[in-house]
Design a protein around this motif. Structure first.
Motif, PDB file in Angstrom:
ATOM      1  N   TYR A  19       0.756  -1.306   0.025  1.00 23.49           N
ATOM      2  CA  TYR A  19      -0.105   0.164  -0.037  1.00 23.49           C
ATOM      3  C   TYR A  19       0.923   1.013  -0.068  1.00 23.49           C
ATOM      4  CZ  TYR A  19      -4.110  -2.790   0.971  1.00 23.49           C
ATOM      5  OH  TYR A  19      -5.052  -3.853   0.958  1.00 23.49           O
ATOM      6  N   LEU A  20       1.981   1.296   0.966  1.00 25.13           N
ATOM      7  CA  LEU A  20       2.949   2.299   0.993  1.00 25.13           C
ATOM      8  C   LEU A  20       3.484   2.728  -0.326  1.00 25.13           C
ATOM      9  CD1 LEU A  20       3.610   4.554   2.916  1.00 25.13           C
ATOM     10  CD2 LEU A  20       5.675   2.906   3.447  1.00 25.13           C
ATOM     11  N   SER A  21       3.766   1.503  -1.350  1.00 33.19           N
ATOM     12  CA  SER A  21       4.471   1.784  -2.534  1.00 33.19           C
ATOM     13  C   SER A  21       3.606   2.512  -3.516  1.00 33.19           C
ATOM     14  CB  SER A  21       5.061   0.377  -3.272  1.00 33.19           C
ATOM     15  OG  SER A  21       3.648  -0.230  -3.477  1.00 33.19           O
ATOM     16  N   ARG A  22       2.210   2.653  -3.308  1.00 35.39           N
ATOM     17  CA  ARG A  22       1.367   3.321  -4.068  1.00 35.39           C
ATOM     18  C   ARG A  22       1.220   4.819  -3.945  1.00 35.39           C
ATOM     19  NH1 ARG A  22      -4.213  -0.444  -3.191  1.00 35.39           N
ATOM     20  NH2 ARG A  22      -2.799  -2.635  -3.730  1.00 35.39           N
ATOM     21  N   CYS A  23       2.004   5.039  -2.710  1.00 37.65           N
ATOM     22  CA  CYS A  23       2.142   6.606  -2.397  1.00 37.65           C
ATOM     23  C   CYS A  23       3.303   7.294  -3.186  1.00 37.65           C
ATOM     24  CB  CYS A  23       2.289   6.801  -0.989  1.00 37.65           C
ATOM     25  SG  CYS A  23       1.085   6.435   0.043  1.00 37.65           S
ATOM     26  N   ILE A  24       3.395   8.435  -3.485  1.00 35.00           N
ATOM     27  CA  ILE A  24       4.449   9.352  -3.910  1.00 35.00           C
ATOM     28  C   ILE A  24       5.211   9.680  -2.713  1.00 35.00           C
ATOM     29  CG2 ILE A  24       5.083  11.305  -5.059  1.00 35.00           C
ATOM     30  CD1 ILE A  24       2.216  11.380  -6.462  1.00 35.00           C
ATOM     31  N   ARG A  25       6.673   9.241  -2.657  1.00 33.44           N
ATOM     32  CA  ARG A  25       7.526   9.430  -1.748  1.00 33.44           C
ATOM     33  C   ARG A  25       8.243  10.555  -2.062  1.00 33.44           C
ATOM     34  NH1 ARG A  25       9.548   5.053   1.679  1.00 33.44           N
ATOM     35  NH2 ARG A  25      11.101   6.665   2.211  1.00 33.44           N
ATOM     36  N   TRP A  26       8.035  11.658  -1.305  1.00 34.14           N
ATOM     37  CA  TRP A  26       8.481  13.095  -1.736  1.00 34.14           C
ATOM     38  C   TRP A  26      10.001  12.995  -1.449  1.00 34.14           C
ATOM     39  CZ3 TRP A  26       5.467  16.076  -4.755  1.00 34.14           C
ATOM     40  CH2 TRP A  26       5.969  17.042  -5.176  1.00 34.14           C
ATOM     41  N   ALA A 248      -3.731  14.767   5.463  1.00 36.43           N
ATOM     42  CA  ALA A 248      -4.476  13.817   5.245  1.00 36.43           C
ATOM     43  C   ALA A 248      -5.065  12.684   6.089  1.00 36.43           C
ATOM     44  CB  ALA A 248      -4.189  13.104   3.742  1.00 36.43           C
ATOM     45  N   GLY A 249      -3.941  12.295   6.975  1.00 39.89           N
ATOM     46  CA  GLY A 249      -4.264  11.514   8.170  1.00 39.89           C
ATOM     47  C   GLY A 249      -4.427  10.196   7.518  1.00 39.89           C
ATOM     48  N   SER A 250      -5.840   9.368   7.946  1.00 38.97           N
ATOM     49  CA  SER A 250      -6.160   8.280   7.416  1.00 38.97           C
ATOM     50  C   SER A 250      -7.026   8.291   6.124  1.00 38.97           C
ATOM     51  CB  SER A 250      -6.945   7.562   8.576  1.00 38.97           C
ATOM     52  OG  SER A 250      -8.273   8.270   8.610  1.00 38.97           O
ATOM     53  N   TRP A 276      -2.957   2.942   5.581  1.00 38.48           N
ATOM     54  CA  TRP A 276      -4.565   3.123   6.041  1.00 38.48           C
ATOM     55  C   TRP A 276      -5.185   3.779   4.978  1.00 38.48           C
ATOM     56  CZ3 TRP A 276      -3.871   4.379  11.840  1.00 38.48           C
ATOM     57  CH2 TRP A 276      -3.060   3.486  12.488  1.00 38.48           C
ATOM     58  N   ALA A 277      -4.710   4.714   4.377  1.00 43.27           N
ATOM     59  CA  ALA A 277      -5.487   5.780   3.682  1.00 43.27           C
ATOM     60  C   ALA A 277      -5.652   4.885   2.186  1.00 43.27           C
ATOM     61  CB  ALA A 277      -4.775   7.168   3.415  1.00 43.27           C
TER      62      ALA A 277
END
Ligand code: SAM
Length: 308
Positions: A19-26, A248-250, A276-277
């Motif tokens: 799931y974390l890999s779907r986020c953009i890591r700034w 954004a939190g959750s 979680w988001a």
């Protein structure tokens, strides 16, 4: 042992790696040109400086209130009103360039942080209202009144802004059904009961905080309900618009935006909350229902029918 009715999302960093890999890591990725429908993991104060200008039709900000609070190991320390005003002024000046000229901004607060936030907001924007949300649960106090209200300031960049009144009507049970010439006066008879759809006021008593048996619930300490986010989004944006959340939190605002056919972008510093988001955003692909919102209206607490 966890009860089978407990739906709380509480995935750790190891099992949530995908799931974390779907986020953009700034801190790692190059700044992308397009952040539409993305959650960015990073520090809002850094990330906002580099986001494309004028992307947001609506900003929903739920910053840390001026309280001591632990956000999964990252503490927010209560400071003086002057310091909190400085903190608020800093993030608001970073948000403003991201908003369109027709954009709106909502800021969540409690009674203490709200007085500071109002003073800062009115320097930059047209403050139009303060919504008071009566949470069902209060924060207990032994020698003070229990804190069971939160406020949400509503401000716009200009006098040209979106407000979809009919999209946020509240369905109330009719206690004394009045008839004229034998016909219901301003109410309707439905298979779920007798109701009147009323114009929404700035006092919201129809929304509970998320609790353990709700699908949307996570272990985030200050998660906002999707129903609350849905009211803000339906009133102040149109389908296809972009909703931006710098704290954004959750992911409640992002999830509600997605369920309601809006685009979204958000920033959250804490990787666990990002997991979680992302999990909730995935769940929204197969279930776009929002508890308490059905048939295009907002129902009173614990009265909405479950529709699929
Ligand atoms: C009040 S909570 C928001 C809760 C959210 N509305 C929800 O429904 O889950 C504030 C969030 O801002 C995050 N945060 C605080 N400072 C931040 C920063 N500088 N950059 C990014 N996120 C930050 C915290 O980790 C926390 O999750």
């Amino acid at each position: 042992m966890r009860s089978s009715r407990n739906k709380t999302i509480d995935i750790d960093e190891i099992s949530g790696a995908e799931y974390l890999s779907r986020c953009i890591r700034w801190d790692r990725d190059d700044a992308p040109d397009d952040v539409t429908d993305s959650l960015i993991t990073g520090d809002s104060f850094e990330v906002m400086k580099r986001l494309p200008r004028g992307i947001a039709d609506l900003v929903i900000a739920d910053p840390p209130y001026n309280l001591d609070k632990d956000f999964n190991g990252r503490g927010f320390k209560r400071s003086s009103d002057e310091d909190y005003a400085g903190y608020t002024g800093e993030w608001i000046s970073l948000v403003l360039p991201l908003l369109k000229k027709t954009g709106s901004l909502y800021v969540c607060c409690d009674w203490r942080s709200g007085s500071v936030i109002y003073e800062v907001l009115k320097k930059h924007l047209k403050v139009r209202n303060r919504i008071t949300w009566q949470r069902e649960k209060g924060r207990g106090a032994k020698s003070n009144w229990k804190n069971s209200m939160e406020d949400i300031y509503f401000a716009t960049v200009s006098d040209e802004y979106t407000f979809n009144l009919d999209a946020v009507k509240q369905r109330r049970k009719v206690v004394a059904p009045y008839r004229k010439d034998g016909k219901p006066k301003d109410w309707e008879e439905t298979e779920d009961g007798r109701f009147r759809n009323t114009h929404p006021s700035n006092f919201w008593d129809d929304i509970s905080v998320p609790y353990w048996s709700m699908k949307e619930n996570t272990a985030h300490p200050t998660q906002k309900p999707e129903k609350l986010m849905a009211k803000l989004i339906l009133a102040s944006s149109d389908p296809g618009d972009l909703v931006f959340d710098p704290f954004a939190g959750s992911g409640s605002s992002l999830v509600a935006a997605k369920k309601l056919g809006r685009h979204y972008a958000g920033i959250e510093q804490n990787e666990k909350y990002c997991i979680w988001a992302e999990k909730r955003l995935e769940m929204a692909d197969s279930d776009s229902t929002i508890q308490g919102y059905a048939d295009g209206v907002f129902w009173e607490r614990n009265s909405a029918p479950v529709r699929r």
